[in-house]
Design a protein around this motif. Structure first.
Motif: not given
Length: 178
Positions: A36-65
């Motif tokens: 659990t963590l607190t994000i300094n933004s509204t739920p709609d912005k956080v939910y929207e960011a989820l779909s931009n997973i390529g912008q924040w997911w750690n590339l070390a945990h991907s198959y393509s790098g």
């Protein structure tokens, strides 16, 4: 992606201490982890960011790098997928429940869990806290693996904490790392 349990643990230890992470249970037949963590933004912005997973997911945990090869469609039946070279692809998880700005549930085995007889459900719950959002991530995994699942729980917990910490940073600063 051939990551050992030790590699997963080391990577996850770099995650911020500002979040609360824990292994809820770890047994031979499965485990559950929660952060659990607190994000300094509204739920709609956080939910929207989820779909931009390529912008924040750690590339070390991907198959393509390449994190840019990741995509997440935030609708029932949507794919958390990754493009590979030469037209290849990976289905990491499938969205089984999408309640915009409130909750996203995905089914699947992440990373090295795909090589085991495992299934998992990842729940991402968003709760408004004034102008901030409390994000709770719960990942429940079950199935068979040689030796049981006990040793997997802490490393997976650490990796998932790293991922949602990167999401927090991305939402708050536009970059996944500080």
């Amino acid at each position: 992606m051939r990551l050992s349990v030790l590699t997963l643990l080391i990577a996850g230890l770099t995650a911020t201490a500002a979040a609360h992470a824990s292994v809820v249970t770890a047994e031979a037949g499965g485990f559950q982890v929660k952060s659990t963590l607190t994000i300094n933004s509204t739920p709609d912005k956080v939910y929207e960011a989820l779909s931009n997973i390529g912008q924040w997911w750690n590339l070390a945990h991907s198959y393509s790098g390449k994190a840019a090869n990741l995509s997440l469609q935030t609708r029932a039946g949507g794919c958390f997928c990754e493009k590979l070279a030469d037209g290849g692809s990976v289905q990491h998880m499938v969205v089984i429940y999408a309640d915009p700005n409130h909750e996203l549930r995905l089914n699947g085995a992440l990373g090295p869990l795909q090589t085991e007889a495992a299934t998992g459900v990842l729940i991402l719950s968003l709760k408004a806290q004034g102008n901030a959002t409390e994000l709770t991530e719960i990942y429940s995994v079950g199935g068979w693996t040689k030796g049981g699942w006990v040793s997997w729980a802490s490393p997976v917990d650490a990796v998932l904490l790293d991922q949602i910490t990167r999401l927090k940073n991305y939402v708050e600063t536009g970059k996944p790392t500080k």
